[in-house]
Write a protein that holds these residues in place. Sequence first.
Motif, PDB file in Angstrom:
ATOM      1  N   LEU A 183      16.573  -9.359  -6.311  1.00 37.70           N
ATOM      2  CA  LEU A 183      16.342 -10.698  -5.761  1.00 37.70           C
ATOM      3  C   LEU A 183      15.600 -10.617  -4.436  1.00 37.70           C
ATOM      4  O   LEU A 183      14.686 -11.415  -4.180  1.00 37.70           O
ATOM      5  CB  LEU A 183      17.681 -11.418  -5.579  1.00 37.70           C
ATOM      6  CG  LEU A 183      17.607 -12.848  -5.019  1.00 37.70           C
ATOM      7  CD1 LEU A 183      16.776 -13.736  -5.928  1.00 37.70           C
ATOM      8  CD2 LEU A 183      19.013 -13.413  -4.838  1.00 37.70           C
ATOM      9  N   ARG A 184      15.968  -9.660  -3.598  1.00 37.00           N
ATOM     10  CA  ARG A 184      15.292  -9.500  -2.315  1.00 37.00           C
ATOM     11  C   ARG A 184      13.828  -9.101  -2.523  1.00 37.00           C
ATOM     12  O   ARG A 184      12.935  -9.571  -1.810  1.00 37.00           O
ATOM     13  CB  ARG A 184      16.024  -8.453  -1.468  1.00 37.00           C
ATOM     14  CG  ARG A 184      17.393  -8.920  -0.991  1.00 37.00           C
ATOM     15  CD  ARG A 184      18.197  -7.823  -0.320  1.00 37.00           C
ATOM     16  NE  ARG A 184      19.507  -8.328   0.081  1.00 37.00           N
ATOM     17  CZ  ARG A 184      20.504  -7.559   0.529  1.00 37.00           C
ATOM     18  NH1 ARG A 184      20.342  -6.247   0.648  1.00 37.00           N
ATOM     19  NH2 ARG A 184      21.658  -8.096   0.865  1.00 37.00           N
ATOM     20  N   VAL A 185      13.590  -8.237  -3.494  1.00 35.90           N
ATOM     21  CA  VAL A 185      12.210  -7.845  -3.792  1.00 35.90           C
ATOM     22  C   VAL A 185      11.424  -9.039  -4.327  1.00 35.90           C
ATOM     23  O   VAL A 185      10.266  -9.259  -3.947  1.00 35.90           O
ATOM     24  CB  VAL A 185      12.179  -6.671  -4.794  1.00 35.90           C
ATOM     25  CG1 VAL A 185      10.762  -6.457  -5.343  1.00 35.90           C
ATOM     26  CG2 VAL A 185      12.678  -5.391  -4.134  1.00 35.90           C
ATOM     27  N   GLU A 186      12.050  -9.828  -5.188  1.00 35.04           N
ATOM     28  CA  GLU A 186      11.366 -10.995  -5.743  1.00 35.04           C
ATOM     29  C   GLU A 186      10.976 -11.979  -4.641  1.00 35.04           C
ATOM     30  O   GLU A 186       9.869 -12.547  -4.659  1.00 35.04           O
ATOM     31  CB  GLU A 186      12.261 -11.682  -6.779  1.00 35.04           C
ATOM     32  CG  GLU A 186      11.665 -12.948  -7.393  1.00 35.04           C
ATOM     33  CD  GLU A 186      10.377 -12.698  -8.167  1.00 35.04           C
ATOM     34  OE1 GLU A 186       9.599 -13.658  -8.314  1.00 35.04           O
ATOM     35  OE2 GLU A 186      10.141 -11.553  -8.614  1.00 35.04           O
ATOM     36  N   THR A 187      11.853 -12.183  -3.686  1.00 32.79           N
ATOM     37  CA  THR A 187      11.553 -13.081  -2.569  1.00 32.79           C
ATOM     38  C   THR A 187      10.348 -12.580  -1.773  1.00 32.79           C
ATOM     39  O   THR A 187       9.436 -13.347  -1.436  1.00 32.79           O
ATOM     40  CB  THR A 187      12.774 -13.209  -1.646  1.00 32.79           C
ATOM     41  OG1 THR A 187      13.870 -13.748  -2.394  1.00 32.79           O
ATOM     42  CG2 THR A 187      12.481 -14.120  -0.465  1.00 32.79           C
ATOM     43  N   LEU A 188      10.336 -11.276  -1.500  1.00 35.05           N
ATOM     44  CA  LEU A 188       9.208 -10.685  -0.784  1.00 35.05           C
ATOM     45  C   LEU A 188       7.935 -10.760  -1.624  1.00 35.05           C
ATOM     46  O   LEU A 188       6.842 -11.035  -1.099  1.00 35.05           O
ATOM     47  CB  LEU A 188       9.522  -9.235  -0.423  1.00 35.05           C
ATOM     48  CG  LEU A 188      10.520  -9.032   0.717  1.00 35.05           C
ATOM     49  CD1 LEU A 188      11.035  -7.598   0.727  1.00 35.05           C
ATOM     50  CD2 LEU A 188       9.877  -9.369   2.064  1.00 35.05           C
ATOM     51  N   HIS A 189       8.062 -10.513  -2.907  1.00 34.38           N
ATOM     52  CA  HIS A 189       6.900 -10.550  -3.804  1.00 34.38           C
ATOM     53  C   HIS A 189       6.242 -11.924  -3.771  1.00 34.38           C
ATOM     54  O   HIS A 189       5.007 -12.035  -3.664  1.00 34.38           O
ATOM     55  CB  HIS A 189       7.360 -10.212  -5.227  1.00 34.38           C
ATOM     56  CG  HIS A 189       6.281 -10.328  -6.262  1.00 34.38           C
ATOM     57  ND1 HIS A 189       5.085  -9.651  -6.192  1.00 34.38           N
ATOM     58  CD2 HIS A 189       6.232 -11.060  -7.415  1.00 34.38           C
ATOM     59  CE1 HIS A 189       4.341  -9.944  -7.241  1.00 34.38           C
ATOM     60  NE2 HIS A 189       5.010 -10.806  -7.994  1.00 34.38           N
ATOM     61  N   GLN A 190       7.044 -12.975  -3.855  1.00 35.44           N
ATOM     62  CA  GLN A 190       6.486 -14.325  -3.807  1.00 35.44           C
ATOM     63  C   GLN A 190       5.797 -14.586  -2.464  1.00 35.44           C
ATOM     64  O   GLN A 190       4.738 -15.226  -2.406  1.00 35.44           O
ATOM     65  CB  GLN A 190       7.594 -15.360  -4.052  1.00 35.44           C
ATOM     66  CG  GLN A 190       8.169 -15.330  -5.458  1.00 35.44           C
ATOM     67  CD  GLN A 190       7.131 -15.606  -6.533  1.00 35.44           C
ATOM     68  OE1 GLN A 190       6.217 -16.406  -6.334  1.00 35.44           O
ATOM     69  NE2 GLN A 190       7.251 -14.941  -7.667  1.00 35.44           N
ATOM     70  N   HIS A 191       6.391 -14.069  -1.403  1.00 34.25           N
ATOM     71  CA  HIS A 191       5.800 -14.216  -0.068  1.00 34.25           C
ATOM     72  C   HIS A 191       4.455 -13.504   0.003  1.00 34.25           C
ATOM     73  O   HIS A 191       3.462 -14.058   0.518  1.00 34.25           O
ATOM     74  CB  HIS A 191       6.769 -13.660   0.966  1.00 34.25           C
ATOM     75  CG  HIS A 191       6.317 -13.799   2.381  1.00 34.25           C
ATOM     76  ND1 HIS A 191       5.842 -14.984   2.920  1.00 34.25           N
ATOM     77  CD2 HIS A 191       6.255 -12.886   3.404  1.00 34.25           C
ATOM     78  CE1 HIS A 191       5.517 -14.807   4.184  1.00 34.25           C
ATOM     79  NE2 HIS A 191       5.750 -13.542   4.498  1.00 34.25           N
ATOM     80  N   TYR A 192       4.389 -12.302  -0.542  1.00 37.07           N
ATOM     81  CA  TYR A 192       3.149 -11.533  -0.487  1.00 37.07           C
ATOM     82  C   TYR A 192       2.073 -12.154  -1.382  1.00 37.07           C
ATOM     83  O   TYR A 192       0.875 -12.080  -1.056  1.00 37.07           O
ATOM     84  CB  TYR A 192       3.401 -10.082  -0.891  1.00 37.07           C
ATOM     85  CG  TYR A 192       4.306  -9.346   0.063  1.00 37.07           C
ATOM     86  CD1 TYR A 192       4.356  -9.657   1.411  1.00 37.07           C
ATOM     87  CD2 TYR A 192       5.131  -8.307  -0.388  1.00 37.07           C
ATOM     88  CE1 TYR A 192       5.194  -8.986   2.292  1.00 37.07           C
ATOM     89  CE2 TYR A 192       5.963  -7.624   0.479  1.00 37.07           C
ATOM     90  CZ  TYR A 192       5.997  -7.967   1.821  1.00 37.07           C
ATOM     91  OH  TYR A 192       6.824  -7.302   2.674  1.00 37.07           O
ATOM     92  N   LEU A 193       2.473 -12.764  -2.484  1.00 37.84           N
ATOM     93  CA  LEU A 193       1.497 -13.460  -3.327  1.00 37.84           C
ATOM     94  C   LEU A 193       0.823 -14.591  -2.537  1.00 37.84           C
ATOM     95  O   LEU A 193      -0.393 -14.778  -2.630  1.00 37.84           O
ATOM     96  CB  LEU A 193       2.185 -14.030  -4.572  1.00 37.84           C
ATOM     97  CG  LEU A 193       2.551 -13.024  -5.670  1.00 37.84           C
ATOM     98  CD1 LEU A 193       3.371 -13.713  -6.754  1.00 37.84           C
ATOM     99  CD2 LEU A 193       1.319 -12.361  -6.266  1.00 37.84           C
ATOM    100  N   LEU A 194       1.629 -15.294  -1.774  1.00 36.93           N
ATOM    101  CA  LEU A 194       1.063 -16.379  -0.958  1.00 36.93           C
ATOM    102  C   LEU A 194       0.132 -15.829   0.120  1.00 36.93           C
ATOM    103  O   LEU A 194      -0.957 -16.353   0.352  1.00 36.93           O
ATOM    104  CB  LEU A 194       2.205 -17.194  -0.319  1.00 36.93           C
ATOM    105  CG  LEU A 194       3.017 -18.053  -1.277  1.00 36.93           C
ATOM    106  CD1 LEU A 194       4.194 -18.685  -0.537  1.00 36.93           C
ATOM    107  CD2 LEU A 194       2.155 -19.142  -1.903  1.00 36.93           C
TER     108      LEU A 194
END
Length: 204
Positions: A185-196
Amino acid sequence: MFAVGLTGGIGSGKSTVADLFAARGVPIVDTDVIAHRITGPQGQAMPAIAAKLGVQFVAPDGSLDRAAMRAQVFSDETARKRLEAITHPLIRAEAAREQQTAQGPYVLVVVPLLVESGNWHTWVDRVLVVDCNEETQIIRVQRRNGFTRDQVKAIITRQASRAERLNAADDVLLNEDATAATLALRVETLHQHYLLLAGGPSAD
């Protein structure tokens, strides 16, 4: 391409975190993988290692005798610097090539010694530190590698301090007692942030 530098101390869980990003379609450039490749059988670094450090560090298959070299560099700072003078330029060149040819929303560059290497931060747009306390590092590495406590502490001492890594971080992923689901979940949150940040579409 937007690049995130992933770093952390030994035993922090960098490989696990990198695998979670890879599962989300993020290309990974791992300098440890590159280092093992150039010091493997017939690796690019092996002729110079044999010539400048000695054939006693070459295993029968032509690869680096890692146990012998580890013992040498821990007791001889000059030997460590000579080894790094051979391997670091090769690792950086190969990492740059892989980074330039990566295909994906952004690229994750795994650099265990990012903080220690000084100019690695110029290669990435953002630094992500995987963090945990020293005791957790020691326990994990003892279980994984079979090293003694003193051996692990010696490695930690040669790396940047926890405070130095955190000071260099743009983002911190705490990997202390996280379950697999929590870490994902923590990785997914960061992943979405990096996509933006990379200007790409999110998965939402």
